[in-house]
Design a protein around this motif. Sequence first.
Motif, PDB file in Angstrom:
ATOM      1  N   PRO A 233       0.813  -1.230   0.000  1.00 55.05           N
ATOM      2  CA  PRO A 233       0.000   0.000   0.000  1.00 55.05           C
ATOM      3  C   PRO A 233       0.845   1.279   0.000  1.00 55.05           C
ATOM      4  CG  PRO A 233      -0.947  -1.608   1.485  1.00 55.05           C
ATOM      5  CD  PRO A 233       0.369  -2.180   1.017  1.00 55.05           C
ATOM      6  N   GLU A 234       1.932   1.269   0.758  1.00 55.79           N
ATOM      7  CA  GLU A 234       2.813   2.442   0.815  1.00 55.79           C
ATOM      8  C   GLU A 234       3.398   2.763  -0.565  1.00 55.79           C
ATOM      9  OE1 GLU A 234       6.926   3.783   3.109  1.00 55.79           O
ATOM     10  OE2 GLU A 234       5.902   1.952   3.703  1.00 55.79           O
ATOM     11  N   ASN A 235       3.804   1.736  -1.295  1.00 54.24           N
ATOM     12  CA  ASN A 235       4.373   1.970  -2.622  1.00 54.24           C
ATOM     13  C   ASN A 235       3.302   2.333  -3.640  1.00 54.24           C
ATOM     14  OD1 ASN A 235       7.007   1.647  -1.825  1.00 54.24           O
ATOM     15  ND2 ASN A 235       7.023  -0.549  -2.252  1.00 54.24           N
ATOM     16  N   LEU A 236       2.122   1.767  -3.502  1.00 56.58           N
ATOM     17  CA  LEU A 236       1.022   2.175  -4.380  1.00 56.58           C
ATOM     18  C   LEU A 236       0.719   3.651  -4.171  1.00 56.58           C
ATOM     19  CD1 LEU A 236      -1.160  -1.025  -4.082  1.00 56.58           C
ATOM     20  CD2 LEU A 236      -0.080  -0.182  -6.175  1.00 56.58           C
ATOM     21  N   ASP A 237       0.772   4.115  -2.917  1.00 52.57           N
ATOM     22  CA  ASP A 237       0.593   5.549  -2.646  1.00 52.57           C
ATOM     23  C   ASP A 237       1.738   6.360  -3.238  1.00 52.57           C
ATOM     24  OD1 ASP A 237      -1.877   5.574  -1.365  1.00 52.57           O
ATOM     25  OD2 ASP A 237      -1.009   5.401   0.642  1.00 52.57           O
ATOM     26  N   ARG A 238       2.952   5.874  -3.062  1.00 53.15           N
ATOM     27  CA  ARG A 238       4.121   6.589  -3.582  1.00 53.15           C
ATOM     28  C   ARG A 238       4.105   6.672  -5.111  1.00 53.15           C
ATOM     29  NH1 ARG A 238       9.531   5.246  -0.149  1.00 53.15           N
ATOM     30  NH2 ARG A 238       8.690   5.693   1.916  1.00 53.15           N
ATOM     31  N   GLY A 239       3.438   5.747  -5.758  1.00 50.75           N
ATOM     32  CA  GLY A 239       3.374   5.731  -7.217  1.00 50.75           C
ATOM     33  C   GLY A 239       2.267   6.577  -7.809  1.00 50.75           C
ATOM     34  N   THR A 240       1.504   7.247  -6.961  1.00 49.52           N
ATOM     35  CA  THR A 240       0.351   8.016  -7.434  1.00 49.52           C
ATOM     36  C   THR A 240       0.732   9.044  -8.497  1.00 49.52           C
ATOM     37  OG1 THR A 240      -0.766   7.700  -5.325  1.00 49.52           O
ATOM     38  CG2 THR A 240      -1.553   9.504  -6.687  1.00 49.52           C
ATOM     39  N   GLU A 241       1.806   9.789  -8.261  1.00 50.35           N
ATOM     40  CA  GLU A 241       2.210  10.820  -9.230  1.00 50.35           C
ATOM     41  C   GLU A 241       2.673  10.207 -10.553  1.00 50.35           C
ATOM     42  OE1 GLU A 241       1.776  14.138  -9.117  1.00 50.35           O
ATOM     43  OE2 GLU A 241       0.693  13.687  -7.258  1.00 50.35           O
ATOM     44  N   LEU A 242       3.390   9.098 -10.470  1.00 52.58           N
ATOM     45  CA  LEU A 242       3.834   8.426 -11.686  1.00 52.58           C
ATOM     46  C   LEU A 242       2.632   7.955 -12.500  1.00 52.58           C
ATOM     47  CD1 LEU A 242       5.872   7.118 -13.595  1.00 52.58           C
ATOM     48  CD2 LEU A 242       6.095   5.236 -11.957  1.00 52.58           C
ATOM     49  N   ILE A 243       1.684   7.332 -11.839  1.00 55.60           N
ATOM     50  CA  ILE A 243       0.489   6.845 -12.541  1.00 55.60           C
ATOM     51  C   ILE A 243      -0.316   8.015 -13.100  1.00 55.60           C
ATOM     52  CG2 ILE A 243      -1.667   5.533 -12.296  1.00 55.60           C
ATOM     53  CD1 ILE A 243       0.994   3.845 -12.200  1.00 55.60           C
ATOM     54  N   ALA A 244      -0.405   9.111 -12.347  1.00 50.79           N
ATOM     55  CA  ALA A 244      -1.129  10.302 -12.828  1.00 50.79           C
ATOM     56  C   ALA A 244      -0.470  10.852 -14.097  1.00 50.79           C
ATOM     57  CB  ALA A 244      -1.186  11.364 -11.738  1.00 50.79           C
ATOM     58  N   THR A 245       0.853  10.863 -14.128  1.00 48.15           N
ATOM     59  CA  THR A 245       1.561  11.344 -15.317  1.00 48.15           C
ATOM     60  C   THR A 245       1.326  10.406 -16.497  1.00 48.15           C
ATOM     61  OG1 THR A 245       3.238  12.352 -13.892  1.00 48.15           O
ATOM     62  CG2 THR A 245       3.812  12.057 -16.219  1.00 48.15           C
ATOM     63  N   LEU A 246       1.377   9.099 -16.247  1.00 48.14           N
ATOM     64  CA  LEU A 246       1.068   8.139 -17.314  1.00 48.14           C
ATOM     65  C   LEU A 246      -0.343   8.365 -17.857  1.00 48.14           C
ATOM     66  CD1 LEU A 246       2.593   4.847 -15.874  1.00 48.14           C
ATOM     67  CD2 LEU A 246       3.161   5.868 -18.082  1.00 48.14           C
ATOM     68  N   ARG A 247      -1.290   8.564 -16.958  1.00 54.22           N
ATOM     69  CA  ARG A 247      -2.688   8.790 -17.387  1.00 54.22           C
ATOM     70  C   ARG A 247      -2.820  10.079 -18.183  1.00 54.22           C
ATOM     71  NH1 ARG A 247      -4.942   6.615 -11.926  1.00 54.22           N
ATOM     72  NH2 ARG A 247      -5.560   4.530 -12.579  1.00 54.22           N
ATOM     73  N   GLU A 248      -2.141  11.115 -17.740  1.00 59.35           N
ATOM     74  CA  GLU A 248      -2.212  12.406 -18.433  1.00 59.35           C
ATOM     75  C   GLU A 248      -1.717  12.280 -19.871  1.00 59.35           C
ATOM     76  OE1 GLU A 248       0.081  16.638 -18.073  1.00 59.35           O
ATOM     77  OE2 GLU A 248      -0.602  15.725 -16.196  1.00 59.35           O
ATOM     78  N   VAL A 249      -0.561  11.651 -20.051  1.00 63.45           N
ATOM     79  CA  VAL A 249      -0.032  11.458 -21.398  1.00 63.45           C
ATOM     80  C   VAL A 249      -0.939  10.516 -22.183  1.00 63.45           C
ATOM     81  CG1 VAL A 249       1.925  10.572 -22.743  1.00 63.45           C
ATOM     82  CG2 VAL A 249       2.337  11.957 -20.690  1.00 63.45           C
ATOM     83  N   ALA A 250      -1.411   9.470 -21.543  1.00 63.70           N
ATOM     84  CA  ALA A 250      -2.293   8.511 -22.219  1.00 63.70           C
ATOM     85  C   ALA A 250      -3.580   9.179 -22.683  1.00 63.70           C
ATOM     86  CB  ALA A 250      -2.608   7.346 -21.279  1.00 63.70           C
TER      87      ALA A 250
END
Length: 184
Positions: free
Chosen positions: A89-106
């Motif tokens: 869960p801690e790493n899933l939270d830490r990855g939020t910005e990375l996933i948001a950037t992937l979604r934005e470009v996608a």
Amino acid sequence: MVGEVGVSNYTLRRWRFAEAALGRRVLSNQVRYSMVDRGPEEDLIPYAEQAGRIVIAYSPLGQGFLSGRYDARNPPAGAVRRANPYFLPENLDRGTELIATLREVADARDATPSQVALAYLLRRPTVVAIPGASSVEQVERNAAAAEIDLADDEYAALATAAHAFRPVTGLAAVPKLIRARIRK
């Protein structure tokens, strides 16, 4: 009879040693490489670019971490992913910005986060990826990622987000993985 030789999970030193021992090039090195496993960017990929070799990225989507399917409130259910520290869960939270950037470009490209994560890797001419797929539709989406030509600013935003992701891994993750396993 053998035209080309490849290796798997070799460090740069070992890759070069294999070439010296063989007396010719070892064309490829299959290694874990994704936006969350960026170690090959330090030495293997620069070597491949300079020497005309290939890096084959396995687990290029970080076992699905980069798909955007999971977060701390919606972790994966399977035992294999639960054993991967990226899905704590801690790493899933830490990855939020990375996933948001992937979604934005996608979203800007009418693509999926997975396709953009693959396009990020494939932007390097000496990298090929072997993503897993559980359906023909996934195979087709993965193949379509090769057609995505990321703009310099998109690539830079993705690289910045990937470098900012600092997961808990290694020995520090072991107690958390054990606790997560016991709770299931």
